[in-house]
Design a protein around this motif. Structure first.
Motif, PDB file in Angstrom:
ATOM      1  N   TYR A  75       0.895  -1.274  -0.165  1.00 63.45           N
ATOM      2  CA  TYR A  75      -0.024   0.050   0.030  1.00 63.45           C
ATOM      3  C   TYR A  75       1.070   1.196   0.084  1.00 63.45           C
ATOM      4  O   TYR A  75       2.069   1.203   0.117  1.00 63.45           O
ATOM      5  CB  TYR A  75      -0.923  -0.093   1.118  1.00 63.45           C
ATOM      6  CG  TYR A  75      -0.483  -0.287   2.290  1.00 63.45           C
ATOM      7  CD1 TYR A  75      -0.440  -1.460   3.100  1.00 63.45           C
ATOM      8  CD2 TYR A  75       0.044   0.900   3.182  1.00 63.45           C
ATOM      9  CE1 TYR A  75       0.076  -1.442   4.410  1.00 63.45           C
ATOM     10  CE2 TYR A  75       0.520   0.482   4.574  1.00 63.45           C
ATOM     11  CZ  TYR A  75       0.634  -0.411   5.131  1.00 63.45           C
ATOM     12  OH  TYR A  75       0.961  -0.711   6.470  1.00 63.45           O
ATOM     13  N   ARG A 181      -6.919  -0.367   2.713  1.00 62.26           N
ATOM     14  CA  ARG A 181      -6.751   0.824   3.282  1.00 62.26           C
ATOM     15  C   ARG A 181      -7.020   1.900   2.258  1.00 62.26           C
ATOM     16  O   ARG A 181      -6.938   1.296   0.918  1.00 62.26           O
ATOM     17  CB  ARG A 181      -5.316   1.205   3.885  1.00 62.26           C
ATOM     18  CG  ARG A 181      -5.021   0.121   5.012  1.00 62.26           C
ATOM     19  CD  ARG A 181      -3.452  -0.109   4.960  1.00 62.26           C
ATOM     20  NE  ARG A 181      -3.218  -1.318   5.710  1.00 62.26           N
ATOM     21  CZ  ARG A 181      -2.803  -1.375   7.099  1.00 62.26           C
ATOM     22  NH1 ARG A 181      -2.590  -0.008   7.547  1.00 62.26           N
ATOM     23  NH2 ARG A 181      -2.627  -2.132   7.685  1.00 62.26           N
ATOM     24  N   ASP A 250      -2.966   5.579   4.993  1.00 55.79           N
ATOM     25  CA  ASP A 250      -2.630   4.193   4.992  1.00 55.79           C
ATOM     26  C   ASP A 250      -3.204   3.756   6.398  1.00 55.79           C
ATOM     27  O   ASP A 250      -3.055   2.456   6.564  1.00 55.79           O
ATOM     28  CB  ASP A 250      -0.939   3.968   5.006  1.00 55.79           C
ATOM     29  CG  ASP A 250      -0.219   4.767   6.000  1.00 55.79           C
ATOM     30  OD1 ASP A 250      -0.569   6.055   5.990  1.00 55.79           O
ATOM     31  OD2 ASP A 250       0.380   4.237   6.795  1.00 55.79           O
ATOM     32  N   ASN A 251      -3.787   4.422   7.301  1.00 58.11           N
ATOM     33  CA  ASN A 251      -4.347   4.028   8.404  1.00 58.11           C
ATOM     34  C   ASN A 251      -5.789   4.208   8.611  1.00 58.11           C
ATOM     35  O   ASN A 251      -6.434   3.985   9.718  1.00 58.11           O
ATOM     36  CB  ASN A 251      -3.650   4.785   9.785  1.00 58.11           C
ATOM     37  CG  ASN A 251      -2.100   4.312   9.970  1.00 58.11           C
ATOM     38  OD1 ASN A 251      -1.576   3.467   9.350  1.00 58.11           O
ATOM     39  ND2 ASN A 251      -1.466   5.165  10.574  1.00 58.11           N
ATOM     40  N   ASP A 260      -4.925   0.344  13.371  1.00 56.46           N
ATOM     41  CA  ASP A 260      -3.751   0.849  13.723  1.00 56.46           C
ATOM     42  C   ASP A 260      -3.610   1.810  14.920  1.00 56.46           C
ATOM     43  O   ASP A 260      -3.745   3.105  14.802  1.00 56.46           O
ATOM     44  CB  ASP A 260      -3.231   1.447  12.491  1.00 56.46           C
ATOM     45  CG  ASP A 260      -2.148   0.769  11.426  1.00 56.46           C
ATOM     46  OD1 ASP A 260      -2.561  -0.550  11.770  1.00 56.46           O
ATOM     47  OD2 ASP A 260      -1.750   0.742  10.370  1.00 56.46           O
TER      48      ASP A 260
HETATM   49 MG    MG Z   1      -0.076   1.819   9.551  1.00 59.98          MG
END
Ligand code: MG
Ligand code: AMP
Length: 492
Positions: A75, A181, A250-251, A260
């Motif tokens: 990702y 994500r 990305d979280n 996360d």
């Molecule tokens: Mg992360």
């Protein structure tokens, strides 16, 4: 013999460029710290076997379960607003998926299982403190009823990890609706890999949004549905005082789960600008900024999806804007509806958002503890003599007195008796949240003294956040000074 974990690996059947096939790196001396037995049962797994030496080896990454095809997923992501075209699982491995008791597909992932092709300069490991923090806070969120990844197990590795000092290492087994994500979409968009983007979107539609797949414009429906779940999720965070701390793209899970848990924390004294993360120097991810940031992240998802929305770019942009336009109203409805329930108001009247907003403003001005204010209001709803428990949380208690007159007038217009209103309030206003000072004590005991009793205690009390548990009253208390000045650090 039937495999102990009936893995299916649908993500590993996607094209090769979606991931890197990677084996976990064995650890010296795996020791099970805690197994989430109820969750294991829900996943259709045998808790006794998981807790056995053979099960623990799998939870530590020392052995690969039959049927598992471990992968590190690729990702990208915007980190604090800056785009990084390649991140990926640098210290996590997807072991595979199982179908749970409700037929839902769930990922089983090891976090802290050693280096992967995406590790960059990292060691691929996790320290015990952050593993226990994620375990505890994600389970607390689940008990609060908030969509979240879950913790199945924590295993001590018997090895040290090098951080600023040497720290004991651990591996977390994380369960998620999926680990896809916003940044996963960005990974393909950044490479102009339209085929990859389409394969990912189709996979997400099938796995998470089957009703959108049947829509006239499935990718438009996908974006709108992700936005709707995110609006609901962030509203739920705000209603319990949760600060994610590192809402990078990305979280952010496209399945709408909280994911996360690094520098996350619950707020003690209420203030919308509260920030705990030491690396969030510009307060980008402050408590009150979370709705706008969610929308910002969704806009990055929309950008990534443009080629699928319409071949004509201006038309695609119009489609994207249209799909995201419902985020604001959806968030407002979820947030204000939730605030009303916290105030014991089952119906919504025109002046209610102002009434609730004025309370929040007074709480901010008076450093009132967020959780205790609402929990104690649940008592004051039944018995005016309980007002003292609320007003004493305010620097100037008379600020509460003036507001309480308006609240009681509004309460009187609601149907139902005081006892049932109070019960409804207790069901949405937790007595127990993972208080930062308690989480720190728990981590210190585990890391410094290998004492896991505080972890077990906290886990037990946080499993029933809405129940008064008199023997655990100390866990409901606010820290001295309202917790102002508390700092968290990234889980690395
Ligand atoms: Mg992360
Ligand atoms: P996070 O801040 O945990 O969301 O991680 C951001 C990125 O850094 C992800 O790609 C992680 O896989 C990677 N990362 C974080 N910690 C480590 C580590 N100890 N070793 C390797 N990669 C890591």
């Amino acid at each position: 013999m039937k495999p102990q974990i009936p893995f299916d690996n649908s993500y590993a059947r996607l094209p090769d460029r979606f991931f890197a096939r990677t084996q976990p790196t064995p650890v010296a001396e795996p020791q099970l710290i805690h197994l989430n037995r109820a969750l294991a049962l829900n996943l259709g797994l045998d808790p006794d076997w998981l807790a056995s030496p053979a099960g623990t080896e799998i939870l530590a990454g020392n052995r690969i379960a039959e049927g598992s095809e471990p992968i590190a997923t690729a990702y990208a992501g915007h980190q604090f607003g800056n785009f990084v075209p390649q991140l990926g699982d640098g210290r996590a491995l997807l072991l595979g998926e199982v179908l749970d008791r409700d037929g839902q597909r769930r990922d089983i992932q090891l976090k802290g299982s050693g280096p992967t092709p995406f590790s960059r300069r990292g060691d691929g490991r996790a320290a015990l403190g952050p593993v226990l923090r994620e375990y505890l806070v994600s389970e607390a969120m689940a008990a609060l009823g908030i969509p979240t990844t879950r913790a199945l197990a924590a295993v001590a590795t018997g090895e040290r990890v090098v951080r600023e000092t040497l720290l004991p290492g651990a591996v977390l087994t994380r369960i998620a609706a999926s680990h896809i994500r916003v940044g996963t979409f960005q990974f393909f968009a950044a490479r102009d890999d339209i085929a990859g983007l389409r394969a990912l979107a189709d996979y997400v539609l099938e796995r998470h949004y089957p009703e959108a797949r049947a829509a006239e414009k499935p990718y438009h429906a996908l974006l709108a549905e992700v936005a709707a779940r995110q609006a609901e999720l962030v509203a739920r965070w705000l209603l319990v005082g949760f600060i994610h701390g590192v809402m990078n793209t990305d979280n952010m899970s496209v399945a709408g789960e909280t994911i996360d848990y690094g520098p996350c924390a619950f707020m003690d004294a209420y203030h919308p600008r509260t920030v705990f993360s030491s690396i969030d120097q510009h307060a980008r991810y402050a408590y009150g900024a979370q709705p706008q940031i969610a929308l910002w992240n969704l806009s990055r998802l929309a950008e990534a999806l443009l080629p699928l929305l319409d071949p004509d770019e201006p038309r695609a942009v119009t489609e994207a804007e249209e799909a995201l336009s419902s985020f604001g109203p959806r968030f407002e409805a979820a947030f204000h509806g939730g605030l009303n329930r916290k105030l014991g108001l089952a119906t919504m009247q025109e002046g209610d958002p102002v009434l609730a907003g004025d309370l929040l403003k007074l709480m901010a001005e008076n450093q009132a503890d967020f959780t205790l204010t609402f929990r104690n209001l649940s008592r004051a709803c039944e018995a005016a003599e309980a007002d003292e428990a609320v007003r004493s949380l305010f620097v100037d208690p008379t600020a509460y007195d003036r507001w309480a007159v308006r609240w009681r007038q509004r309460q009187a217009e609601e149907p139902g008796d005081a006892a049932s209103k109070a019960a409804a309030m207790r069901a949405v206003n937790p007595a127990f949240i993972p208080r930062n000072h308690r989480v720190e004590e728990m981590i210190e005991a585990a890391v410094e003294r290998a004492d896991f009793a505080p972890f077990e205690d906290l886990l037990a009390v946080l499993a029933r956040p809405y129940d008064d548990q008199p023997m655990y009253a100390r866990y409901a208390e606010a820290p001295r000074g309202g917790g102002i000045g508390y700092r968290t650090f990234c889980g690395t």
